[in-house]
Structure formats: structure tokens, C-alpha cells
Scaffold this motif. Sequence first.
Motif, PDB file in Angstrom:
ATOM      1  N   ARG A   1      12.165  -9.298   4.837  1.00 45.95           N
ATOM      2  CA  ARG A   1      10.850  -9.240   4.182  1.00 45.95           C
ATOM      3  C   ARG A   1      10.136 -10.592   4.296  1.00 45.95           C
ATOM      4  NH1 ARG A   1      13.704  -6.004   0.351  1.00 45.95           N
ATOM      5  NH2 ARG A   1      13.952  -7.778  -1.076  1.00 45.95           N
ATOM      6  N   TYR A   2      10.902 -11.663   4.172  1.00 49.84           N
ATOM      7  CA  TYR A   2      10.327 -13.009   4.294  1.00 49.84           C
ATOM      8  C   TYR A   2       9.834 -13.254   5.724  1.00 49.84           C
ATOM      9  CZ  TYR A   2      10.521 -18.068   5.157  1.00 49.84           C
ATOM     10  OH  TYR A   2      10.233 -19.356   5.555  1.00 49.84           O
ATOM     11  N   LEU A   3      10.617 -12.840   6.711  1.00 47.91           N
ATOM     12  CA  LEU A   3      10.292 -13.122   8.105  1.00 47.91           C
ATOM     13  C   LEU A   3       9.166 -12.243   8.642  1.00 47.91           C
ATOM     14  CD1 LEU A   3      13.910 -13.454   9.569  1.00 47.91           C
ATOM     15  CD2 LEU A   3      12.286 -15.316   9.185  1.00 47.91           C
ATOM     16  N   LYS A   4       8.984 -11.082   8.057  1.00 46.74           N
ATOM     17  CA  LYS A   4       8.018 -10.134   8.608  1.00 46.74           C
ATOM     18  C   LYS A   4       6.621 -10.730   8.712  1.00 46.74           C
ATOM     19  CE  LYS A   4       6.498  -5.338   8.196  1.00 46.74           C
ATOM     20  NZ  LYS A   4       6.651  -4.070   7.423  1.00 46.74           N
ATOM     21  N   ALA A   5       6.205 -11.481   7.701  1.00 46.47           N
ATOM     22  CA  ALA A   5       4.867 -12.075   7.728  1.00 46.47           C
ATOM     23  C   ALA A   5       4.743 -13.176   8.771  1.00 46.47           C
ATOM     24  CB  ALA A   5       4.525 -12.632   6.341  1.00 46.47           C
ATOM     25  N   LYS A   6       5.857 -13.758   9.172  1.00 46.40           N
ATOM     26  CA  LYS A   6       5.836 -14.865  10.131  1.00 46.40           C
ATOM     27  C   LYS A   6       6.009 -14.407  11.582  1.00 46.40           C
ATOM     28  CE  LYS A   6       7.822 -18.254   6.889  1.00 46.40           C
ATOM     29  NZ  LYS A   6       6.748 -19.273   6.952  1.00 46.40           N
TER      30      LYS A   6
ATOM     31  N   ASP B   1      11.824 -22.703  16.254  1.00 51.24           N
ATOM     32  CA  ASP B   1      11.036 -22.398  15.054  1.00 51.24           C
ATOM     33  C   ASP B   1      11.671 -22.874  13.755  1.00 51.24           C
ATOM     34  OD1 ASP B   1       9.032 -21.079  16.507  1.00 51.24           O
ATOM     35  OD2 ASP B   1      10.197 -19.218  16.545  1.00 51.24           O
ATOM     36  N   ALA B   2      12.714 -23.697  13.839  1.00 48.90           N
ATOM     37  CA  ALA B   2      13.485 -24.063  12.638  1.00 48.90           C
ATOM     38  C   ALA B   2      12.611 -24.606  11.515  1.00 48.90           C
ATOM     39  CB  ALA B   2      14.559 -25.084  13.016  1.00 48.90           C
ATOM     40  N   GLU B   3      11.614 -25.415  11.843  1.00 50.05           N
ATOM     41  CA  GLU B   3      10.789 -26.049  10.806  1.00 50.05           C
ATOM     42  C   GLU B   3       9.931 -25.038  10.049  1.00 50.05           C
ATOM     43  OE1 GLU B   3       8.527 -29.135  12.583  1.00 50.05           O
ATOM     44  OE2 GLU B   3      10.275 -30.390  13.073  1.00 50.05           O
ATOM     45  N   LYS B   4       9.770 -23.853  10.601  1.00 50.49           N
ATOM     46  CA  LYS B   4       8.941 -22.831   9.944  1.00 50.49           C
ATOM     47  C   LYS B   4       9.677 -22.120   8.814  1.00 50.49           C
ATOM     48  CE  LYS B   4       6.438 -21.985  14.256  1.00 50.49           C
ATOM     49  NZ  LYS B   4       6.118 -21.005  15.320  1.00 50.49           N
ATOM     50  N   PHE B   5      10.990 -22.394   8.674  1.00 46.59           N
ATOM     51  CA  PHE B   5      11.794 -21.655   7.700  1.00 46.59           C
ATOM     52  C   PHE B   5      12.243 -22.535   6.540  1.00 46.59           C
ATOM     53  CE2 PHE B   5      13.050 -19.793  11.956  1.00 46.59           C
ATOM     54  CZ  PHE B   5      12.042 -18.832  11.930  1.00 46.59           C
ATOM     55  N   ALA B   6      11.518 -23.603   6.265  1.00 49.21           N
ATOM     56  CA  ALA B   6      11.920 -24.539   5.213  1.00 49.21           C
ATOM     57  C   ALA B   6      11.936 -23.895   3.835  1.00 49.21           C
ATOM     58  CB  ALA B   6      10.995 -25.755   5.214  1.00 49.21           C
ATOM     59  N   ASP B   7      11.146 -22.847   3.639  1.00 47.62           N
ATOM     60  CA  ASP B   7      11.089 -22.184   2.340  1.00 47.62           C
ATOM     61  C   ASP B   7      11.754 -20.813   2.357  1.00 47.62           C
ATOM     62  OD1 ASP B   7       9.241 -20.995   4.011  1.00 47.62           O
ATOM     63  OD2 ASP B   7       7.707 -20.739   2.453  1.00 47.62           O
ATOM     64  N   SER B   8      12.610 -20.565   3.347  1.00 49.15           N
ATOM     65  CA  SER B   8      13.238 -19.248   3.468  1.00 49.15           C
ATOM     66  C   SER B   8      14.228 -19.018   2.337  1.00 49.15           C
ATOM     67  CB  SER B   8      13.969 -19.134   4.808  1.00 49.15           C
ATOM     68  OG  SER B   8      15.105 -19.982   4.813  1.00 49.15           O
ATOM     69  N   PRO B   9      14.469 -17.760   1.964  1.00 45.81           N
ATOM     70  CA  PRO B   9      15.550 -17.469   1.016  1.00 45.81           C
ATOM     71  C   PRO B   9      16.879 -17.863   1.647  1.00 45.81           C
ATOM     72  CG  PRO B   9      14.714 -15.439   2.002  1.00 45.81           C
ATOM     73  CD  PRO B   9      13.783 -16.533   2.431  1.00 45.81           C
TER      74      PRO B   9
ATOM     75  N   PRO C   1       4.402 -12.820  13.983  1.00 42.06           N
ATOM     76  CA  PRO C   1       3.453 -13.100  15.074  1.00 42.06           C
ATOM     77  C   PRO C   1       3.502 -14.539  15.583  1.00 42.06           C
ATOM     78  CG  PRO C   1       2.405 -11.827  13.331  1.00 42.06           C
ATOM     79  CD  PRO C   1       3.720 -12.267  12.799  1.00 42.06           C
ATOM     80  N   ASP C   2       3.950 -15.466  14.756  1.00 41.74           N
ATOM     81  CA  ASP C   2       3.956 -16.880  15.140  1.00 41.74           C
ATOM     82  C   ASP C   2       5.325 -17.356  15.631  1.00 41.74           C
ATOM     83  OD1 ASP C   2       1.270 -17.151  14.330  1.00 41.74           O
ATOM     84  OD2 ASP C   2       1.894 -17.459  12.245  1.00 41.74           O
ATOM     85  N   LEU C   3       6.280 -16.466  15.706  1.00 42.64           N
ATOM     86  CA  LEU C   3       7.626 -16.860  16.112  1.00 42.64           C
ATOM     87  C   LEU C   3       7.841 -16.640  17.601  1.00 42.64           C
ATOM     88  CD1 LEU C   3       9.747 -15.453  13.126  1.00 42.64           C
ATOM     89  CD2 LEU C   3       8.658 -17.694  13.378  1.00 42.64           C
ATOM     90  N   CYS C   4       8.840 -17.339  18.145  1.00 38.91           N
ATOM     91  CA  CYS C   4       9.153 -17.229  19.571  1.00 38.91           C
ATOM     92  C   CYS C   4       9.725 -15.850  19.880  1.00 38.91           C
ATOM     93  CB  CYS C   4      10.125 -18.324  19.986  1.00 38.91           C
ATOM     94  SG  CYS C   4      11.789 -18.127  19.313  1.00 38.91           S
TER      95      CYS C   4
END
Length: 416
Positions: free
Chosen positions: A181-186, A211-219, A188-191
Motif C-alpha cells: 500500500r505504501y509503495l503503490k503511490a510511488k 531508489d533507496a533514498e525514496k523509501f526513508a519513510d517506509s513502514p 510511477p517514479d520507481l525504476c
Amino acid sequence: MSIQAIKGVKDILPADMPAWQHLEKIAREIFENYGFSEIRVPVFEYTELFARSIGASTDIVEKEMYTFDDRDGRKLTLRPEGTAGVVRALIEHKLYADNQLVKLYYMGPMFRHERPQKGRYRQFHQVGVESLGGTHPHVDIEILVMLHRLFARLGITGLTLQVNSLGDAACRDGYRDVLKRYLKAKLPDLCADCQRRYETNPLRVLDCKVDAEKFADSPVMLDHLCGDCKDHFAVVETGLKTLGIPFVVNPRLVRGLDYYTRTTFELVMEHAGAQNTVAAGGRYDGLVKEIGGPAIPGIGFALGVERAVSLLNTELLKPRRPQLYIAALGNAAVGLMLPVVHALRNEGIGVETDYTGASLKSQMKKADKYEAAYTLIVGEQEMVSRTAVLRNMATKEQIAVSLDRVVEEVRSRVKT
């Protein structure tokens, strides 16, 4: 054009070997002190072994394995890692039959078709351990302490032990749903790799180097552990603190293989960029059963030898030099010294010589090049007097030794 080594592989030259041998020697000493025994498994296996153990959706299976058909039409693969083959051997030979903890270590080459870069090769070498049969978190602690002690003995500093828990089947499904659910919104911008992993193995998305830096707030998995997994990880943390093993909890640490459960860890270099992992491993309680064996839990790690060797202080690790160079001047002297050369070698004394009977000047240059500690000079004059000249190459001091007792005389003066 001369034939050269294949791209992505390298020769390990004699000048490199002291560092490799030193690492392997220290590893063997430590592993065997902890009760581990060496195992050697084939460098190729049936492909399905790796597809079932590593995971069909991993980069290793999808992109990196060297797979080919044999003459019987079976698909074979050069081993990309060591654990699967060791577990296959455990099952095939019923090494678990006495219900004891099975503790094994291995050393050898692995193969992955990756983009060659500094410290990363298509044929590379690993040293690894596998502890099979124990679920207690103290088994995890033993593995982590052993890894720490190995690098401490090697004198390699500037490393950080990162640990995490990936939970088990009882709690990981719930976390996977939250993560998707967290990743779904991201998405389009992922590799492209992350978009593919989102469907096949969303936990692997967190392991992406792009894309590691894009997941700093991931569950994180630690917030979704079941009670048993939470207690297990707490014991591991407490044990490491009690034993004074420095570590940090990295809640976003995800290993690249599907079989890991619960305790997972990496030993990483500081300020080394994306390719900074020196050793890594974790618990894999479902792997033995997945491959076709009984429900035997396991945990282990592997370290990259090339990367570890590059961190060693090699100033103190030089190739062994001969203790003695025998300068036999002329064919008669060469014939007289032939049994002496081999007798001294049988005594454990490193000896080099020149069988051509070249001039003294030429042979002294060779003795210097070999960096021999002593030179024994035998020419026509020495053969007449039945004495040879033993020269200390560092101090230039010379003494006469009896040719009739040359082996005994040299042995008493040349330090073994």
C-alpha cells in the motif's frame, strides 16, 4: 592475438596468495574453534536447486546465473552462492540424522554474470558458514560473534555490523500488505526493477540501490513482528550487548535472497558507496524443507574474499622467501649439491639453486632476487678443500662449513 582471461574473472597471482592464505588460515582456526567442520560441495548443481532456494523472482535467478544444458538435456548452473549446495548435501547425506546441531563451513568460487567493477567479479570467492538444527537466538548470537571475531583477528577495521529481523510466515504477510500500500503511490517514479518486484517480491524493493533514498519513510518489518519474532530479536540484541559486540539496528535491511527469515545482518564498510557489503547472512528456517528435506532451521553467513583481502594490511603478508640459496659453480658442483638441495628441503628448509652452474656473480644476483637469508657457495676450490662458504646475506658474514656434514651444519645455522 594471444588468449586472455574472460571478462569479469581474474588470476590470483603468487604475489597475492599470502593474503588469501592468511585469511583462509584465520577463518579455519576460528570456525573450527567454534565446532564447525569443512565441507566441499560441487561448483555446479541442477538449476532447480537455486531456483527453489534463492527464489525465482530474485535478480540472481532472473539475470545473473550461469545456466546451461548438459548432454542429457538437464539444466545445470554454476553455483551463485554456497548455502543451497550445502543444504542439498545435508539432505542427501542425512547429516542431520543424529539430531545434533550441524555446523559446517566452506570456501571456494561462486559465479554470477554481473557487470564487472572494482571488487566485483563474475567468478568470485566466498568463505561461509552454516549452522543447521537450532532455533534458539543464542545460535544467532554465536554466528554474529564468530563473524566479528574473524574480522577482528584479521585486523580489518572501519566496519559496521547492521542487524534486522525479517520476521517469519506468521507476520511477514501482514507487513507485505502494508508495504505494498505504501509503495503503490510511488510506483510511477520507481525504476523498472522496483515496479517488477512490487508484484513478485515487494520486500526486495527496499533493497534497490537506485531508489533507496525514496523509501526513508517506509513502514518497517520491526513494527509488524509477531510476539515470537519480537522476543527472538530482543534476545539477539541483548546477547550482542552483553558480549560487547558493536552493532546497529537497520530496520530497512533486506537481503537479496528469498529464503531469509528473522535475524538478518550485513557487515558493511564505511563510506564505500553502494557496493559496501563485506559479509552478510541471516536465518533461513524454511529453506531445508523448501528443498525437500525435513523442517530443519538454519542460519549462516558468507564473506567476499576479494573484498576482504583488499582491506587487509598486506605489508606484513609477503610471499615466503627461501632461507638458503645454493650457488653451485660448474657442473661438478651442481652434481655434488643435488642431494644436498633435496635433503635440506626434506628438513623443512626452503632452498633455491641454479642447475646451470652459472658464474658466482650471476648466482649472487639470483640470491639477492630471491631474498634468501643465506647463500651456500660451492665451486672448484671448495670441492678441493671439502668446505663450502655459508654467507649471511644480511650481515655479509661468512663461515666455512664441511661438505661432509653440510646438511647438519646448515641446519644448525639456518633458522627454520
